[in-house]
Design a protein around this motif. Structure first.
Motif, PDB file in Angstrom:
ATOM      1  N   SER A 272      44.718  43.534  33.785  1.00  0.00           N
ATOM      2  CA  SER A 272      44.752  42.970  35.131  1.00  0.00           C
ATOM      3  C   SER A 272      43.991  41.655  35.089  1.00  0.00           C
ATOM      4  O   SER A 272      43.078  41.474  34.282  1.00  0.00           O
ATOM      5  CB  SER A 272      44.166  43.926  36.165  1.00  0.00           C
TER       6      SER A 272
ATOM      7  N   GLN B  66      42.092  38.166  37.001  1.00  0.00           N
ATOM      8  CA  GLN B  66      41.337  37.585  38.106  1.00  0.00           C
ATOM      9  C   GLN B  66      41.420  36.072  37.981  1.00  0.00           C
ATOM     10  O   GLN B  66      40.999  35.514  36.970  1.00  0.00           O
ATOM     11  CB  GLN B  66      39.861  38.011  38.059  1.00  0.00           C
TER      12      GLN B  66
ATOM     13  N   ASP C 203      48.792  43.155  38.264  1.00  0.00           N
ATOM     14  CA  ASP C 203      47.617  43.093  39.127  1.00  0.00           C
ATOM     15  C   ASP C 203      46.901  41.772  38.839  1.00  0.00           C
ATOM     16  O   ASP C 203      46.185  41.643  37.850  1.00  0.00           O
ATOM     17  CB  ASP C 203      46.715  44.294  38.819  1.00  0.00           C
TER      18      ASP C 203
ATOM     19  N   GLN D  53      44.649  39.145  40.919  1.00  0.00           N
ATOM     20  CA  GLN D  53      43.923  38.862  42.154  1.00  0.00           C
ATOM     21  C   GLN D  53      43.578  37.375  42.248  1.00  0.00           C
ATOM     22  O   GLN D  53      43.115  36.773  41.286  1.00  0.00           O
ATOM     23  CB  GLN D  53      42.644  39.696  42.195  1.00  0.00           C
TER      24      GLN D  53
ATOM     25  N   ALA E 195      39.142  37.622  46.044  1.00  0.00           N
ATOM     26  CA  ALA E 195      37.927  38.136  45.412  1.00  0.00           C
ATOM     27  C   ALA E 195      36.654  37.512  45.972  1.00  0.00           C
ATOM     28  O   ALA E 195      35.555  37.952  45.644  1.00  0.00           O
ATOM     29  CB  ALA E 195      37.986  37.900  43.908  1.00  0.00           C
TER      30      ALA E 195
ATOM     31  N   LYS F  22      31.700  39.660  38.792  1.00  0.00           N
ATOM     32  CA  LYS F  22      32.693  40.257  39.700  1.00  0.00           C
ATOM     33  C   LYS F  22      33.942  40.689  38.939  1.00  0.00           C
ATOM     34  O   LYS F  22      34.469  41.775  39.172  1.00  0.00           O
ATOM     35  CB  LYS F  22      33.075  39.274  40.810  1.00  0.00           C
ATOM     36  N   ALA F  23      34.416  39.830  38.053  1.00  0.00           N
ATOM     37  CA  ALA F  23      35.603  40.179  37.271  1.00  0.00           C
ATOM     38  C   ALA F  23      35.320  41.395  36.391  1.00  0.00           C
ATOM     39  O   ALA F  23      36.148  42.297  36.288  1.00  0.00           O
ATOM     40  CB  ALA F  23      36.048  38.988  36.423  1.00  0.00           C
TER      41      ALA F  23
ATOM     42  N   GLN G 225      33.108  43.815  36.887  1.00  0.00           N
ATOM     43  CA  GLN G 225      32.971  45.014  37.717  1.00  0.00           C
ATOM     44  C   GLN G 225      34.330  45.621  38.042  1.00  0.00           C
ATOM     45  O   GLN G 225      34.464  46.841  38.163  1.00  0.00           O
ATOM     46  CB  GLN G 225      32.232  44.688  39.016  1.00  0.00           C
ATOM     47  N   GLN G 226      35.335  44.776  38.185  1.00  0.00           N
ATOM     48  CA  GLN G 226      36.673  45.253  38.531  1.00  0.00           C
ATOM     49  C   GLN G 226      37.575  45.417  37.309  1.00  0.00           C
ATOM     50  O   GLN G 226      38.743  45.761  37.442  1.00  0.00           O
ATOM     51  CB  GLN G 226      37.320  44.290  39.529  1.00  0.00           C
TER      52      GLN G 226
ATOM     53  N   ARG H   5      38.738  43.101  35.279  1.00  0.00           N
ATOM     54  CA  ARG H   5      39.786  42.078  35.275  1.00  0.00           C
ATOM     55  C   ARG H   5      39.472  40.970  34.281  1.00  0.00           C
ATOM     56  O   ARG H   5      38.339  40.512  34.196  1.00  0.00           O
ATOM     57  CB  ARG H   5      39.921  41.442  36.660  1.00  0.00           C
TER      58      ARG H   5
END
Length: 116
Positions: free
Chosen positions: A4, A6, A27, A29, A34, A47-48, A50-51, A53
């Motif tokens: 996925s 980001q 997927d 984003q 975000a 952030k990437a 954590q998800q 991505r």
């Protein structure tokens, strides 16, 4: 597990749009979704990560160094640096290929530049 993506705040939105147009099940984003606008590179990487991505960015000046520092104490789903000189169509095709033939695990703590 599928890859996925980001998008970083600096990524050409036409890339995200083109990838999703060609393969709507990916997927991918957006930076807006975000909430990445105005964040430091280390925060974007966090952030990437954590998800789970892969971060896709045009930032070849600071992101590789930030990524190297980030993975000394964290894990990342990976980073792909995209040259702004590459035609959008080529970037779209490369991201589609990565999604189709690799797994998310192959990208952990890895950085790559497009074209591959």
């Amino acid at each position: 597990m599928n890859v996925s993506y980001q998008a970083d705040a600096d990524l050409n939105q036409a890339i995200v749009t083109g990838v999703l147009r060609r393969e709507p099940t990916i997927d991918f984003q957006t930076a807006l979704a975000a909430g990445l606008e105005g964040l430091k590179d280390s925060e974007v990487l966090a952030k990437a990560a954590q998800q789970g991505r892969i971060l896709v960015s045009h930032d070849r000046k600071t992101m590789p160094l930030e990524f190297a520092e980030f993975i000394t104490s964290n894990h990342s789903a990976g980073v792909i640096i995209v040259s702004q000189k590459l035609p959008v169509e080529v970037v779209i095709e490369e991201l589609l290929i990565i999604w189709a033939i690799s797994s998310a695990q192959e990208w952990v703590d890895r950085i790559a530049k497009l074209p591959l």
